[in-house]
Structure formats: C-alpha cells, structure tokens
Design a protein around this motif. Sequence first.
Motif, short mmCIF file in Angstrom:
data_model
loop_
_atom_site.label_atom_id
_atom_site.label_comp_id
_atom_site.label_asym_id
_atom_site.label_seq_id
_atom_site.Cartn_x
_atom_site.Cartn_y
_atom_site.Cartn_z
N ALA A 36 0.88 -1.19 -0.09
CA ALA A 36 -0.13 0.11 0.00
C ALA A 36 0.78 1.24 0.04
CB ALA A 36 -0.91 0.04 1.16
N LEU A 37 2.11 1.33 0.61
CA LEU A 37 2.83 2.34 0.96
C LEU A 37 3.52 2.55 -0.52
CD1 LEU A 37 4.16 4.46 2.59
CD2 LEU A 37 5.91 3.05 3.03
N TYR A 38 4.00 1.43 -1.08
CA TYR A 38 4.63 1.43 -2.38
C TYR A 38 3.62 2.21 -3.29
CZ TYR A 38 6.02 0.24 -7.16
OH TYR A 38 6.31 0.12 -8.24
N LEU A 39 2.45 1.49 -3.38
CA LEU A 39 1.39 1.94 -4.30
C LEU A 39 1.28 3.72 -4.32
CD1 LEU A 39 -1.02 -0.78 -4.45
CD2 LEU A 39 0.43 -0.38 -6.34
N PHE A 40 1.23 4.05 -3.16
CA PHE A 40 0.88 5.56 -2.98
C PHE A 40 2.09 6.25 -3.39
CE2 PHE A 40 0.99 9.25 -0.43
CZ PHE A 40 -0.20 10.02 -0.73
N GLN A 41 3.21 5.88 -2.91
CA GLN A 41 4.56 6.39 -3.31
C GLN A 41 5.01 6.41 -4.57
OE1 GLN A 41 7.58 4.93 -0.62
NE2 GLN A 41 6.88 6.44 0.96
N ALA A 42 4.86 5.40 -5.25
CA ALA A 42 5.04 5.24 -6.83
C ALA A 42 4.41 5.51 -7.91
CB ALA A 42 5.75 3.73 -6.90
N ARG A 43 3.06 5.46 -7.48
CA ARG A 43 1.88 5.43 -8.45
C ARG A 43 0.79 6.16 -8.13
NH1 ARG A 43 4.45 2.87 -12.57
NH2 ARG A 43 5.20 0.81 -11.90
N VAL A 45 -1.54 5.65 -5.87
CA VAL A 45 -2.58 5.07 -5.60
C VAL A 45 -3.00 5.06 -4.23
CG1 VAL A 45 -3.85 2.80 -5.86
CG2 VAL A 45 -2.57 3.88 -7.69
N SER A 46 -4.00 5.49 -3.60
CA SER A 46 -4.33 5.58 -2.48
C SER A 46 -5.22 4.27 -1.76
CB SER A 46 -5.00 6.83 -1.78
OG SER A 46 -5.15 6.81 -0.45
N CYS A 47 -4.60 3.48 -1.21
CA CYS A 47 -5.37 2.36 -0.91
C CYS A 47 -5.03 1.74 0.74
CB CYS A 47 -5.36 0.85 -1.69
SG CYS A 47 -3.90 0.35 -1.89
N SER A 48 -5.93 0.98 1.29
CA SER A 48 -5.56 0.62 2.58
C SER A 48 -5.01 -1.09 2.53
CB SER A 48 -6.76 0.53 3.56
OG SER A 48 -7.66 -0.66 3.27
N PRO A 49 -4.10 -1.43 3.53
CA PRO A 49 -3.59 -2.75 3.30
C PRO A 49 -5.02 -3.61 3.20
CG PRO A 49 -2.75 -1.65 5.14
CD PRO A 49 -3.65 -0.87 4.51
N GLY A 50 -6.22 -3.33 3.80
CA GLY A 50 -7.27 -4.50 3.66
C GLY A 50 -7.76 -4.46 2.32
N GLN A 51 -7.36 -3.50 1.33
CA GLN A 51 -8.09 -3.76 0.00
C GLN A 51 -7.00 -4.27 -1.11
OE1 GLN A 51 -8.20 0.67 -0.29
NE2 GLN A 51 -10.43 0.57 -0.71
N ILE A 52 -5.90 -4.95 -0.36
CA ILE A 52 -5.02 -5.58 -1.27
C ILE A 52 -5.05 -7.03 -0.86
CG2 ILE A 52 -2.36 -5.94 -1.77
CD1 ILE A 52 -1.86 -3.17 -0.83
N GLU A 53 -5.43 -7.81 -1.96
CA GLU A 53 -5.31 -9.22 -1.96
C GLU A 53 -4.13 -9.66 -2.66
OE1 GLU A 53 -7.64 -11.18 -0.74
OE2 GLU A 53 -9.01 -9.38 -0.18
N ILE A 54 -3.71 -10.79 -2.05
CA ILE A 54 -2.27 -11.46 -2.58
C ILE A 54 -2.82 -12.90 -3.14
CG2 ILE A 54 -0.05 -12.30 -1.95
CD1 ILE A 54 0.24 -9.81 0.13
#
Length: 66
Positions: A36-43, A45-54
């Motif tokens: 989530a931190l990478y997505l915000f910094q690099a792209r 994209v603002s999202c919470s860890p709960g929105q990420i599925e691995i």
Amino acid sequence: MKSRKRCLLDSLEGPYPRLLMYGDSQEDIDLRTELALYLFQARGVSCSPGQIEICGGTQQAICYFA
C-alpha cells in the motif's frame, strides 16, 4: 534417478509445507502494508492494506474474484 525422487519427496514433506500451498490472501499484513505504501509513493494510488489481495497466480485470482 532415485536421488532426484528422494529430494523431491523431502522438499514436499519438509518442515514448511505451507510454502507450497496457496494460503490466506489477507494473512500477511506487513507485506500488504508495504505494498500500500509503495502504491501510494510510486503510483499515487491511495489504498489501505485491507484492500490488497495477494494471490499465488492469475488462476487463483480469477477463481477468487469471479
């Protein structure tokens, strides 16, 4: 040939059998937090860890989200 088979069986029956399985997509909170931190910094994209599925691959993702 016998030693290859023994090595394969040893790896499948080893102390960490969960490494070869799919596992819970919400399990690793540290990894999802870093993503989530990478997505915000690099792209941006603002999202919470709960929105990420691995997922283990595209087939698992298709089955999971279908």
